[in-house]
Design an enzyme around this catalytic site. Sequence first.
Site, mmCIF file in Angstrom:
data_model
loop_
_atom_site.group_PDB
_atom_site.id
_atom_site.type_symbol
_atom_site.label_atom_id
_atom_site.label_comp_id
_atom_site.label_asym_id
_atom_site.label_seq_id
_atom_site.Cartn_x
_atom_site.Cartn_y
_atom_site.Cartn_z
ATOM 1 N N SER A 35 0.849 1.786 -1.393
ATOM 2 C CA SER A 35 2.252 2.126 -1.135
ATOM 3 C C SER A 35 2.680 1.685 0.258
ATOM 4 C CB SER A 35 2.466 3.639 -1.248
ATOM 5 O OG SER A 35 2.411 4.018 -2.591
ATOM 6 N N HIS A 66 6.321 -0.638 -4.299
ATOM 7 C CA HIS A 66 5.378 -1.485 -5.052
ATOM 8 C C HIS A 66 6.209 -2.580 -5.735
ATOM 9 C CE1 HIS A 66 1.682 1.078 -4.825
ATOM 10 N NE2 HIS A 66 2.605 1.959 -4.475
ATOM 11 N N HIS A 88 -0.332 3.420 -11.259
ATOM 12 C CA HIS A 88 -0.901 4.752 -11.059
ATOM 13 C C HIS A 88 -0.887 5.502 -12.387
ATOM 14 C CE1 HIS A 88 1.050 3.497 -7.259
ATOM 15 N NE2 HIS A 88 0.042 4.088 -6.655
ATOM 16 N N TYR A 90 -0.098 8.564 -12.745
ATOM 17 C CA TYR A 90 1.061 9.459 -12.842
ATOM 18 C C TYR A 90 2.328 8.745 -13.333
ATOM 19 C CZ TYR A 90 2.476 7.578 -8.257
ATOM 20 O OH TYR A 90 2.842 6.743 -7.232
ATOM 21 N N GLU A 91 2.304 7.376 -13.334
ATOM 22 C CA GLU A 91 3.458 6.649 -13.880
ATOM 23 C C GLU A 91 3.471 6.707 -15.408
ATOM 24 O OE1 GLU A 91 4.314 2.720 -11.736
ATOM 25 O OE2 GLU A 91 2.301 3.205 -11.028
ATOM 26 N N ALA A 118 -2.247 4.273 0.629
ATOM 27 C CA ALA A 118 -1.682 5.230 1.576
ATOM 28 C C ALA A 118 -2.304 6.586 1.237
ATOM 29 C CB ALA A 118 -0.169 5.285 1.396
ATOM 30 N N MET A 221 -3.610 9.045 -4.570
ATOM 31 C CA MET A 221 -3.404 9.129 -6.028
ATOM 32 C C MET A 221 -3.805 7.839 -6.748
ATOM 33 S SD MET A 221 0.385 10.839 -5.851
ATOM 34 C CE MET A 221 0.803 12.022 -4.552
ATOM 35 N N SER A 222 -4.763 7.116 -6.173
ATOM 36 C CA SER A 222 -5.093 5.814 -6.780
ATOM 37 C C SER A 222 -6.534 5.427 -6.453
ATOM 38 C CB SER A 222 -4.143 4.744 -6.229
ATOM 39 O OG SER A 222 -4.404 4.512 -4.852
ATOM 40 N N ASN A 245 0.051 10.562 6.631
ATOM 41 C CA ASN A 245 0.484 11.942 6.927
ATOM 42 C C ASN A 245 -0.740 12.833 7.003
ATOM 43 O OD1 ASN A 245 0.617 11.318 3.841
ATOM 44 N ND2 ASN A 245 0.311 13.532 3.962
ATOM 45 N N HIS A 259 7.544 10.779 0.109
ATOM 46 C CA HIS A 259 7.155 9.385 -0.140
ATOM 47 C C HIS A 259 7.799 8.432 0.878
ATOM 48 C CE1 HIS A 259 5.582 6.016 -2.381
ATOM 49 N NE2 HIS A 259 6.787 5.561 -2.695
HETATM 50 O O1 LIG Z 1 -0.715 3.263 -4.270
HETATM 51 P P1 LIG Z 1 -1.071 4.269 -3.222
HETATM 52 O O2 LIG Z 1 -2.294 5.045 -3.539
HETATM 53 O O3 LIG Z 1 -1.107 3.663 -1.838
HETATM 54 O O4 LIG Z 1 0.138 5.311 -3.196
HETATM 55 C C1 LIG Z 1 0.106 6.563 -2.514
HETATM 56 C C2 LIG Z 1 -0.121 7.672 -3.500
HETATM 57 C C3 LIG Z 1 1.233 7.774 -4.155
HETATM 58 O O5 LIG Z 1 1.392 6.783 -5.118
HETATM 59 C C4 LIG Z 1 2.172 7.531 -3.043
HETATM 60 C C5 LIG Z 1 2.667 8.797 -2.410
HETATM 61 O O6 LIG Z 1 3.543 8.521 -1.359
HETATM 62 O O7 LIG Z 1 1.397 6.802 -2.030
HETATM 63 N N1 LIG Z 2 -2.290 13.136 -2.932
HETATM 64 C C1 LIG Z 2 -1.744 12.596 -1.845
HETATM 65 N N2 LIG Z 2 -1.414 11.309 -1.866
HETATM 66 C C2 LIG Z 2 -0.874 10.801 -0.744
HETATM 67 N N3 LIG Z 2 -0.458 9.549 -0.480
HETATM 68 C C3 LIG Z 2 0.012 9.530 0.784
HETATM 69 N N4 LIG Z 2 -0.084 10.749 1.342
HETATM 70 C C4 LIG Z 2 -0.638 11.544 0.407
HETATM 71 C C5 LIG Z 2 -0.999 12.929 0.403
HETATM 72 O O1 LIG Z 2 -0.824 13.687 1.363
HETATM 73 N N5 LIG Z 2 -1.546 13.399 -0.762
#
Ligand SMILES: O=P(O)(O)O[C@@H]1C[C@H](O)[C@@H](CO)O1
Ligand SMILES: Nc1nc2[nH]cnc2c(=O)[nH]1
Length: 291
Positions: A35, A66, A88, A90-91, A118, A221-222, A245, A259
Amino acid sequence: MHSKDQICYEDYQQTADWLLSQTQHRPKVAIICGSGLGLLADALKCQDSFKYADIPGFPQSTVQGHAGRLVFGELKGKTCVCMQGRFHMYEGHSLCKVTFPIRVFKLLGVETVIVTNAAGSLNDTYHCGDIMVIKDHINFPGLAGLNPLNGPNEEKFGPRFPAMSGIYDKHLRRLAFDICKSMGYAQFVQEGVYCMVGGPNFESIAEARLLHKLGVDAVGMSTAPEVLVAGHCGMRVFGLSLITNKVVKCYDDTEAVNHESVLEVGKMRSETLQTLVTELVGRMDINNNTA
Ligand SMILES: O=P(O)(O)O[C@@H]1C[C@H](O)[C@@H](CO)O1
Ligand SMILES: Nc1nc2[nH]cnc2c(=O)[nH]1
């Protein structure tokens, strides 16, 4: 294609054959942009790019940050393919769809996969903007039985029971640290354990405390599904998390992650990540073939 969620060897092969017919590039390295980290692809020279929507069999990106493009090109003379946008769970994608590109990359001749993401930090010594070299992961969906390798094993890709110890290549991790030292990045580069959760919600405070107790350094989340599938088919894996963060662990804390701020930190560090990945690819030991 068999059923909606079942993808067979020929499906991966068809997509790979289509890509090979559209570009002269023959990548040995694949880079997956997390992300807000899509600018990594801008470093590629002599680009050929394809919108996911135009690639037969490819899933579509739905998340802001993305772009949904596959970019082929050269980094320091090494041929790479870069996913500007990943998929992802969750999509609503099945994990076979999430990891579809990885097996296509294998059929293109890719040997090394670089994953980026991220992530939020649980480790109190980390700061926003830090880069974490992933040493290992905890795959919560995987532990609960949500695994892209579920179902009949495709022996042409790898074994039924692949080992995951040492999945994040030690040599590449060491190389990354050497590069960071020489570029003056050492003070904001960490090494730690990434944890994948399903998302799309960020963590509750009790969940954050649980992850902290488990020794998780960063949560996202990935990544884990892509890494599993890459490891299963024998590809070398290297991973980076950008700490966007700090995960809230205290009930008195009034801050909440969103996000947009995740994407903002991605932008802030995009050049540094570009340099690190470019140097790493440049110093990797690979044979570079062209079509
Ligand atoms: O694709 P990533 O894992 O970088 O994305 C992160 C997890 C969520 O998709 C999103 C949350 O802001 O960033
Ligand atoms: N689950 C999760 N995914 C993230 N992606 C970017 N920051 C975060 C976070 O604090 N938690």
